[in-house]
Design an enzyme around this catalytic site. Structure first.
Site, PDB file in Angstrom:
ATOM      1  N   MET A  27       0.854  -1.199   0.000  1.00  0.00           N
ATOM      2  CA  MET A  27       0.000   0.000   0.000  1.00  0.00           C
ATOM      3  C   MET A  27       0.889   1.249   0.000  1.00  0.00           C
ATOM      4  SD  MET A  27      -3.372  -1.028   2.101  1.00  0.00           S
ATOM      5  CE  MET A  27      -2.730  -0.861   3.746  1.00  0.00           C
ATOM      6  N   ALA A  29       4.166   3.797   1.026  1.00  0.00           N
ATOM      7  CA  ALA A  29       4.903   4.202   2.229  1.00  0.00           C
ATOM      8  C   ALA A  29       5.989   3.154   2.517  1.00  0.00           C
ATOM      9  CB  ALA A  29       3.964   4.403   3.421  1.00  0.00           C
ATOM     10  N   GLY A  33      11.317  -2.966   5.518  1.00  0.00           N
ATOM     11  CA  GLY A  33      10.625  -4.259   5.468  1.00  0.00           C
ATOM     12  C   GLY A  33      10.178  -4.551   4.039  1.00  0.00           C
ATOM     13  N   HIS A  34       9.510  -3.583   3.403  1.00  0.00           N
ATOM     14  CA  HIS A  34       9.091  -3.769   2.006  1.00  0.00           C
ATOM     15  C   HIS A  34      10.309  -3.987   1.106  1.00  0.00           C
ATOM     16  CE1 HIS A  34       5.620  -1.077   3.332  1.00  0.00           C
ATOM     17  NE2 HIS A  34       5.017  -2.171   2.929  1.00  0.00           N
ATOM     18  N   GLN A  58     -10.078  -2.590   3.117  1.00  0.00           N
ATOM     19  CA  GLN A  58      -9.530  -3.257   4.301  1.00  0.00           C
ATOM     20  C   GLN A  58      -9.429  -2.328   5.512  1.00  0.00           C
ATOM     21  OE1 GLN A  58      -5.741  -4.214   2.144  1.00  0.00           O
ATOM     22  NE2 GLN A  58      -4.787  -3.929   4.138  1.00  0.00           N
ATOM     23  N   LYS A 146       5.557  -9.853   9.768  1.00  0.00           N
ATOM     24  CA  LYS A 146       4.961  -9.000  10.815  1.00  0.00           C
ATOM     25  C   LYS A 146       3.446  -9.182  10.797  1.00  0.00           C
ATOM     26  CE  LYS A 146       4.398  -4.521  10.271  1.00  0.00           C
ATOM     27  NZ  LYS A 146       2.917  -4.393  10.306  1.00  0.00           N
ATOM     28  N   GLN A 150      -2.288 -12.154   8.438  1.00  0.00           N
ATOM     29  CA  GLN A 150      -2.514 -11.905   7.006  1.00  0.00           C
ATOM     30  C   GLN A 150      -1.769 -12.947   6.156  1.00  0.00           C
ATOM     31  OE1 GLN A 150      -2.367  -7.917   4.958  1.00  0.00           O
ATOM     32  NE2 GLN A 150      -0.298  -8.534   4.475  1.00  0.00           N
ATOM     33  N   SER A 182       7.074  -0.577  10.053  1.00  0.00           N
ATOM     34  CA  SER A 182       5.676  -0.486   9.602  1.00  0.00           C
ATOM     35  C   SER A 182       5.440   0.918   9.073  1.00  0.00           C
ATOM     36  CB  SER A 182       4.744  -0.744  10.794  1.00  0.00           C
ATOM     37  OG  SER A 182       3.443  -0.310  10.491  1.00  0.00           O
TER      38      SER A 182
HETATM   39  O1  PAF Z   1       0.127  -5.776   3.837  1.00  0.00           O
HETATM   40  C1  PAF Z   1      -0.331  -4.887   3.091  1.00  0.00           C
HETATM   41  O2  PAF Z   1       0.318  -3.895   2.818  1.00  0.00           O
HETATM   42  C2  PAF Z   1      -1.732  -5.057   2.532  1.00  0.00           C
HETATM   43  O3  PAF Z   1      -2.574  -5.675   3.433  1.00  0.00           O
HETATM   44  C3  PAF Z   1      -1.756  -5.758   1.167  1.00  0.00           C
HETATM   45  C4  PAF Z   1      -1.267  -7.202   1.283  1.00  0.00           C
HETATM   46  C5  PAF Z   1      -0.896  -5.017   0.167  1.00  0.00           C
HETATM   47  C6  PAF Z   1      -3.194  -5.809   0.624  1.00  0.00           C
HETATM   48  O4  PAF Z   1      -3.711  -4.526   0.451  1.00  0.00           O
END
Ligand code: PAF
Length: 268
Positions: A27, A29, A33-34, A58, A146, A150, A182
């Protein structure tokens, strides 16, 4: 690095991508981690696809959605440096052309932990991830541990629907004081950031869930839950109040005798 806004354009060009495809849905930002997910994908696949899409369905709280950080320019620069080949930037009208008429519900684990005080959250997550996986058709998709609940739900969803994708869980990347990276950390004020650094330690060092809960509350955090699931102690806390309240989640490995676990938890 190629940027695509239009999903029909993407669908037309997707068959021309050769070799293995790794996918990291986000999403935006983007933080370390990403970037660790993107690097893992770039190392293990011929092509890496990143999606940046703030998925409104969500967010059970509109205020939470409104304050979600938007850092697109720096995200794109970081993605390029991490080896991303394609970035998808769809909008709501393309992702939810059906007006969210079709939804993917899970009736058990999604109702626990974060599902208790975030009704509809995992339906939004699973629905958008199913759509994104169908669009990208990756060989591997990467998610951070983390978001353990999910990750588990997405892995189970893919297995349940016979989806030909490997769901790869990547280790949590932490700040020096142990705080899990995060996008929400940016929303913490100075005092909140200091307190957040104790979340991981209090979760990890407690003898059991009850002691962890007590320690977090005594430190000044509102505790949403602390619960050991399989071999992980999961927790969610709220730091700060009113407009400044920030909800954080984390999880740590715990020693649990294997013969006391159901088989599917050992496999996780
Ligand atoms: O973890 C996230 O950033 C979101 O939940 C995801 C998996 C991109 C779904 O919108």
């Amino acid at each position: 690095m190629n940027i695509v806004h239009c999903l029909s354009e993407w669908q037309a060009l997707r068959p021309s991508l050769g070799g293995s495809v790794g996918f990291v849905p986000t999403m935006g930002a983007l933080h370390e981690g990403h970037l660790s997910l993107l690097r893992a994908s770039a190392e293990n696949n011929d092509v890496t696809v990143l999606s940046i899409y703030v998925n409104a369905t969500q967010f059970n709280d509109p205020a939470d959605l409104a304050k979600y950080p938007n850092t697109l320019e720096t995200d794109l620069a970081a993605a390029r440096a991490a080896g991303v080949d394609w970035v998808l930037l769809p909008d709501y009208s393309q992702i939810y052309a059906d007006g969210y008429r079709f939804q993917l519900n899970e009736e058990s684990f999604s109702q626990q932990l974060c599902g208790i005080d975030r009704p509809g959250h995992f339906t939004g997550v699973l629905t958008v991830v199913m759509k994104l996986l169908n669009l990208v058709r990756p060989d591997r998709a990467y998610f951070g541990l983390k978001d353990f609940q999910q990750f588990t739900l997405i892995k189970d969803m893919c297995r349940t629907f016979f989806m030909p994708v490997e769901i790869v869980g990547c280790e949590i990347v932490r700040e020096r004081d142990g705080l899990a990276m995060s996008s929400r950390n940016q929303l913490l004020n100075h005092a909140g950031r200091q307190l957040a650094g104790r979340f991981n330690q209090l979760l990890a060092n407690a003898v059991d869930d009850e002691h962890a809960w007590q320690g977090l509350r005594a430190a000044g955090m509102q505790v949403a839950y602390v619960e050991t699931v399989g071999v992980r102690r999961c927790g969610a806390v709220v730091i700060g109040t009113g407009d400044e309240a920030v909800r954080l989640i984390d999880n740590v490995p715990v020693d649990v005798a294997e013969d006391s676990l159901p088989l599917q938890d050992i496999a996780r």
